[in-house]
Design an enzyme around this catalytic site. Structure first.
Site, PDB file in Angstrom:
ATOM      1  CD  GLU A   1     -15.159 -26.970  -9.705  1.00 38.79           C
ATOM      2  OE1 GLU A   1     -15.710 -25.874  -9.559  1.00 38.79           O
ATOM      3  OE2 GLU A   1     -14.803 -27.679  -8.758  1.00 38.79           O
ATOM      4  CD  GLU A   2     -19.667 -27.415 -11.522  1.00 37.77           C
ATOM      5  OE1 GLU A   2     -20.055 -28.597 -11.506  1.00 37.77           O
ATOM      6  OE2 GLU A   2     -19.144 -26.862 -10.531  1.00 37.77           O
TER       7      GLU A   2
ATOM      8  CG  ASP B   1     -21.907 -25.602  -8.326  1.00 38.79           C
ATOM      9  OD1 ASP B   1     -21.224 -24.594  -8.119  1.00 38.79           O
ATOM     10  OD2 ASP B   1     -21.922 -26.595  -7.563  1.00 38.79           O
TER      11      ASP B   1
ATOM     12  CG  ASP C   1     -14.825 -22.916  -9.574  1.00 41.02           C
ATOM     13  OD1 ASP C   1     -16.031 -23.170  -9.770  1.00 41.02           O
ATOM     14  OD2 ASP C   1     -14.244 -23.140  -8.495  1.00 41.02           O
TER      15      ASP C   1
ATOM     16  CG  LEU D   1     -21.477 -20.213  -7.635  1.00 46.50           C
ATOM     17  CD1 LEU D   1     -21.223 -18.781  -8.080  1.00 46.50           C
ATOM     18  CD2 LEU D   1     -22.939 -20.536  -7.790  1.00 46.50           C
ATOM     19  CG  ASP D   2     -13.945 -21.209  -5.260  1.00 48.51           C
ATOM     20  OD1 ASP D   2     -13.619 -22.411  -5.282  1.00 48.51           O
ATOM     21  OD2 ASP D   2     -13.516 -20.400  -4.413  1.00 48.51           O
TER      22      ASP D   2
ATOM     23  CG  ASP E   1     -16.198 -30.624  -6.092  1.00 43.07           C
ATOM     24  OD1 ASP E   1     -15.576 -31.243  -5.223  1.00 43.07           O
ATOM     25  OD2 ASP E   1     -15.690 -29.764  -6.851  1.00 43.07           O
TER      26      ASP E   1
ATOM     27  CD  GLU F   1     -11.093 -24.527  -7.523  1.00 45.94           C
ATOM     28  OE1 GLU F   1     -12.246 -24.471  -7.096  1.00 45.94           O
ATOM     29  OE2 GLU F   1     -10.279 -25.405  -7.149  1.00 45.94           O
TER      30      GLU F   1
HETATM   31  P1  FDP Z   1     -16.090 -25.799  -2.617  1.00 49.60           P
HETATM   32  O1  FDP Z   1     -15.726 -27.254  -2.536  1.00 49.60           O
HETATM   33  O2  FDP Z   1     -17.204 -25.390  -1.705  1.00 49.60           O
HETATM   34  O3  FDP Z   1     -16.307 -25.299  -4.039  1.00 49.60           O
HETATM   35  O4  FDP Z   1     -11.997 -25.822  -4.229  1.00 49.60           O
HETATM   36  C1  FDP Z   1     -13.291 -25.701  -3.819  1.00 49.60           C
HETATM   37  C2  FDP Z   1     -13.455 -25.207  -2.406  1.00 49.60           C
HETATM   38  O5  FDP Z   1     -14.787 -24.981  -2.090  1.00 49.60           O
HETATM   39  C3  FDP Z   1     -12.686 -23.915  -2.088  1.00 49.60           C
HETATM   40  O6  FDP Z   1     -13.357 -22.772  -2.499  1.00 49.60           O
HETATM   41  C4  FDP Z   1     -12.534 -23.987  -0.605  1.00 49.60           C
HETATM   42  O7  FDP Z   1     -11.462 -23.216  -0.099  1.00 49.60           O
HETATM   43  C5  FDP Z   1     -12.323 -25.456  -0.380  1.00 49.60           C
HETATM   44  O8  FDP Z   1     -12.945 -26.142  -1.459  1.00 49.60           O
HETATM   45  C6  FDP Z   1     -12.928 -25.914   0.913  1.00 49.60           C
HETATM   46  O9  FDP Z   1     -12.544 -27.220   1.142  1.00 49.60           O
HETATM   47  P2  FDP Z   1     -12.675 -27.881   2.610  1.00 49.60           P
HETATM   48  O10 FDP Z   1     -14.130 -28.038   2.859  1.00 49.60           O
HETATM   49  O11 FDP Z   1     -11.958 -29.172   2.467  1.00 49.60           O
HETATM   50  O12 FDP Z   1     -12.021 -26.962   3.592  1.00 49.60           O
END
Ligand code: FDP
Length: 341
Positions: free
Chosen positions: A109-110, A86, A130, A132-133, A80, A287
């Site tokens: 996560e980081e 983050d 995590d 900042l999800d 990511d 997560e």
């Molecule tokens: P993000 O990468 O922005 O942190 O698992 C991380 C996540 O977000 C989830 O919060 C989110 O539901 C998903 O990824 C979004 O992924 P897509 O862009 O593939 O839909």
């Protein structure tokens, strides 16, 4: 009068069930009384979580003013693109939690590797989070959140980092903070799910709902449907079924926000495997597991394909998993379509 363990709450004069004067700290201290002889370190850890939440919430509110939006140009171990926030959220959690006696290991996560702090304490804990999800949404002012899972440290783990690799069923607590139109703290310690909201005028999280229950059913699914052609056939069958049965779709793209909406309004969240990510995208340990514990404690269900999600025996800190979680009736509809040959 209602009681939260031994804390007696005066009924509000307007006839509602909760007086909204119980802070998260009061609640945590009341919880501690369930366990005579408790050292108090668990309560200190949760207090560090609330402090982190307030700091992160204020940083997010001021992000555009302080010019801390956008990516920093590096990637985390999952590939990511790390956002400036983050890193700020991660440092905040590491500093607040790292200072607490009773924290043996931290995993984020980081950070590629876990941080081993102290293992000599009596009954110490491991915390995975995590920071900042959903952070790829930050620039657009969309809700994001912090997700955390708390496990008991296993002193026999060899090497010590293996202490983190416990199935979700072993979590002693899990929660999330959602930085949205209000700042929300949702927590389970294995006795139901409680819902707190930050009152910015007094700087405290107030209990607004005790023992929250997820609606049994609601015809809403939450998935990135653009990937539909890359999902396994069972998920495509489910989507066809949902289309012909009057379902609606809601997808924020921050899992923590999507799951919170489902906790409150019902529905199902899906992140299936795709052709490019056969193992799914969502990270299991910090997560999927904590959100699954919350959903289950609220009366919902959580699966990884056809396997109960919390029973997965983890093999790696940053491993991914497919996710289906939400209202029990809605999860059953999805799993039923996966099982059909
Ligand atoms: P993000 O990468 O922005 O942190 O698992 C991380 C996540 O977000 C989830 O919060 C989110 O539901 C998903 O990824 C979004 O992924 P897509 O862009 O593939 O839909």
């Amino acid at each position: 009068m209602a009681t939260i363990n031994k804390v007696t709450i005066m009924p509000p004069s307007d006839g509602s069930q909760i007086d909204k004067l119980t802070t998260l700290e009061t609640y945590i201290l009341a919880e501690e009384q369930r366990y005579p002889g408790a050292s108090g370190s668990f309560s200190w850890i949760l207090a560090a979580m609330t402090l982190s939440a307030k700091i992160i919430a204020s940083k997010i509110r001021r992000a555009r003013i302080e010019d801390v939006l956008g990516a920093i140009g590096s990637q985390n171990i999952s590939g990511d693109h790390q956002q400036k926030l983050d890193v700020i959220a991660n440092e905040t959690l590491l500093r607040c939690l790292g200072a607490r006696a009773g924290v043996a290991l931290l995993a984020s996560e980081e950070n590629d590797e876990p941080i081993i702090l102290r293992t000599e304490e009596d009954r110490p804990y491991c915390i995975l989070f995590d920071p900042l999800d959903g952070s790829s949404n930050l620039d657009a002012c969309v809700s994001v959140g912090t997700i955390f899972s708390i496990l008991r440290h296993n002193p026999d783990a060899d090497p010590i980092e293996r202490s983190l690799l416990q199935p979700g069923t072993k979590q002693v607590a899990a929660g999330y903070m959602l930085y949205g139109s209000s700042c929300v703290f949702v927590l389970t310690t294995g006795h139901g799910v409680n819902f707190f909201v930050l009152d910015p005028t007094v700087g405290a999280f107030m209990l607004v709902q005790q023992d929250i229950r997820i609606p049994d059913a609601a015809p809403t699914y939450s998935v990135n449907e653009a990937y539909r052609d890359r999902f396994p056939a069972g998920y495509q069958r489910y989507l066809d079924w949902a289309h012909t049965n009057g379902y609606s779709t809601r997808y924020i793209g921050s899992m923590v926000a999507d799951v919170h909406r489902i906790l409150v309004k019902g529905g199902v969240f899906l992140y299936p495997p795709t052709a490019d990510h056969p193992e799914g995208k969502i990270r299991l340990m910090y997560e999927a597991n904590p959100l699954a514990m919350i959903v289950k404690q609220a009366g919902g269900k959580a699966y990884a394909g056809t396997q109960p999600l919390l029973e997965i025996d983890p093999h790696a800190l940053h491993q991914r998993t497919p996710v289906i979680m939400g209202s029990p009736v809605e999860v059953d509809h999805v799993v039923k379509h996966l099982s059909v040959e």
